[in-house]
Every structure is written in C-alpha cells, then in structure tokens.
Design an enzyme around this catalytic site. Structure first.
Site, PDB file in Angstrom:
ATOM      1  N   LEU A   1       0.657  -0.920   0.081  1.00 22.54           N
ATOM      2  CA  LEU A   1      -0.194  -0.006   0.004  1.00 22.54           C
ATOM      3  C   LEU A   1       1.112   1.032   0.038  1.00 22.54           C
ATOM      4  CD1 LEU A   1      -2.505  -0.974   2.784  1.00 22.54           C
ATOM      5  CD2 LEU A   1      -3.002  -0.817   0.278  1.00 22.54           C
ATOM      6  N   ASP A   2       0.186   2.370  -0.419  1.00 23.14           N
ATOM      7  CA  ASP A   2       1.386   3.547  -0.718  1.00 23.14           C
ATOM      8  C   ASP A   2       0.909   3.381   0.583  1.00 23.14           C
ATOM      9  OD1 ASP A   2       1.348   2.840  -3.867  1.00 23.14           O
ATOM     10  OD2 ASP A   2      -0.368   4.418  -4.208  1.00 23.14           O
ATOM     11  N   ARG A   3       2.520   4.975   0.857  1.00 23.34           N
ATOM     12  CA  ARG A   3       2.819   5.264   2.058  1.00 23.34           C
ATOM     13  C   ARG A   3       1.433   6.273   3.132  1.00 23.34           C
ATOM     14  NH1 ARG A   3       7.262   6.197   4.935  1.00 23.34           N
ATOM     15  NH2 ARG A   3       6.971   8.724   5.889  1.00 23.34           N
TER      16      ARG A   3
ATOM     17  N   HIS B   1       0.639   1.547  -8.061  1.00 23.33           N
ATOM     18  CA  HIS B   1      -0.474   3.148  -8.305  1.00 23.33           C
ATOM     19  C   HIS B   1      -1.800   3.139  -8.691  1.00 23.33           C
ATOM     20  CE1 HIS B   1       2.850   5.993  -6.518  1.00 23.33           C
ATOM     21  NE2 HIS B   1       2.790   4.962  -5.772  1.00 23.33           N
TER      22      HIS B   1
ATOM     23  N   LYS C   1      -4.946   5.408  -8.243  1.00 21.85           N
ATOM     24  CA  LYS C   1      -4.539   6.614  -8.842  1.00 21.85           C
ATOM     25  C   LYS C   1      -5.171   6.971  -9.831  1.00 21.85           C
ATOM     26  CE  LYS C   1      -2.370   7.375  -3.976  1.00 21.85           C
ATOM     27  NZ  LYS C   1      -0.912   7.040  -3.099  1.00 21.85           N
TER      28      LYS C   1
END
Ligand code: URA
Length: 238
Positions: A101-103, A185, A188
């Site tokens: 998971l992205d930050r 990503h 997004k």
C-alpha cells in the site's frame, strides 16, 4: 527442526542468543518445566519468559496500516514493521507484505512468511478482489464505472489494458472500487486517467476478509475462518 534454530527463525535472537535463553531457563513448557536444546516440543507448548510464542510459521497476519508508513523493511521514515513486534522483522523467512500500500494509503495489509501463499495471493492470475474506498478531488463525471468495467482502459506507459474493475459511486467525490489485480499505484492512476485525483485511499477488504473493528496501527493473526474467507472468491491454485 531443532528448538534453537526454530526460535532463532522466529526472531527470538541469534542461535547463540537463543541458547543463552535456554541456559537461563527462560524457555519453558506451558506447565513450567524448563526446556533444553534437544527437547521435542510443539509451538503451542513453548513459553519464553512466560509468554506464548509469536504466530507460528505459515501464519497470515492482517495489519490496519495507518497513513505515513512505508510498506518496506527499511526506509528513511516510518515503516510498517514499526507497528509490529521487533521480532517480526528478524524472522526467517520474513513475514513479508502481500503486495504494497502506498505510504499515504490506509487499510488492510496482509503479511505472511508462506512464500507460495504470498505469491498466490498477490498474483493477478488469482483474481483476488481488493476493495478500496476512494475520496476524490473532483466530482465524478458519471462515465468512470463503464470505462473501468470495460477491460479496455490502458494506463499511461503500459500496453496491456486493465482487467475489468467494479466501481460503486458513494457520493459526488466518493467511490468504492474493486480490483482483481494490483498494478503500481493502480487506483490513483485509474482516476488520473479520467481527469481526477485521489485525495484519500483506504483498502477495506481483500477477498472476504475485512478489517472489522481492528484499530489503525493494530494487527492480528488470521484464523481458519478468515483464511477460508480470504480465498473463497478466488479460483483454486493451478
Ligand atoms: N492503488 C494505489 O494507487 N495505491 C495503493 O496504495 C493501492 C492501490
């Protein structure tokens, strides 16, 4: 496997350090008898300083990842392992995240030391549905659901179209998106492709497993029912 190696692999220290724990009679059976190097004993019976052992090899744990933590063992800033017992970072094999998971993304992250299971869960061929709650900068146009479901959307810099995804509109700037793959990503970039921008992203489910009431930053071991629910919607391994 020998007790010293077993505990060392679970992150309780180097073999030398684990041997010292045994010599100091800090490793015992549930009934209080001190364990020695050659003893045959099951995972469930072992206590270290009176505490039951960490999850056994082959476990899957879920973490409610808060924003601000990188899905990595090493990073300049905070990493997901900062939220877990220090021993987890020292396990061999590592309790590794299933995908990333992205930050700034919050929500459900699975970790396992079962490499084959990790591979299977992360593989796009498994078609494991992952559910994301999305907050957007701009109002939805109305055609996003059809485009995401079409199987024709090609993300910038890629050749292969995305597999169909399901969009549920929850409000002008809120949606739930279910993906069965996990490209870089992806959420997004999908909304970027329709002229929008994700301002908050939360993964609420993987397969049939949800976070339930697990607090941000907390973790727990998946039980047998969770494990069944996880892959119930995915086709069996080839
Ligand atoms: N898609 C993203 O863009 N980010 C995530 O963290 C997960 C899916």
């Amino acid at each position: 496997m020998k007790l010293v190696k077993y505990l060392a692999n679970l992150g309780y220290g180097s073999r030398r350090e684990v041997t010292a724990l045994l010599d100091a009679r800090r490793v015992r059976r549930a009934d209080g008898r001190a364990l020695r190097e050659g003893d045959a004993v099951t995972h469930e019976e072992i206590r270290v300083d009176g505490e039951a052992l960490d999850p056994p090899p082959g476990s899957v744990i879920m973490l409610h990842k808060p924003a601000g933590y990188t899905t990595s063992t090493t990073d300049a800033g905070a990493v997901i392992y900062d939220l877990l017992p220090l021993r987890f970072r020292r396990r061999d094999p590592l309790l590794a995240p299933v995908g990333r998971l992205d930050r700034d993304t919050t929500g459900l992250l699975l970790l396992t030391d079962d490499g084959a299971l990790n591979h299977r869960l992360a593989s796009p061929r498994t078609h494991l549905p992952k559910t994301y709650e999305v907050v957007l900068a701009e109002a939805l146009r109305g055609d996003e659901g059809a485009l995401f479901a079409s199987g024709t959307l090609v993300l910038h810099g890629e050749d292969a179209p995305l597999v169909p995804a399901t969009l549920e509109v929850l409000g002008e700037t809120r949606a739930r998106l279910v993906l069965t793959e996990g490209r870089y990503h992806q959420v997004k970039r999908m909304f970027g492709a329709v002229g929008n921008r994700v301002t908050a992203l939360h993964r609420s489910a993987i397969g049939g497993v949800t976070l339930g009431d697990l607090a941000p930053g907390a973790w727990r071991v998946l039980d047998a029912a969770d494990r069944a629910a996880l892959t119930a919607s995915a086709p069996p391994a080839p």
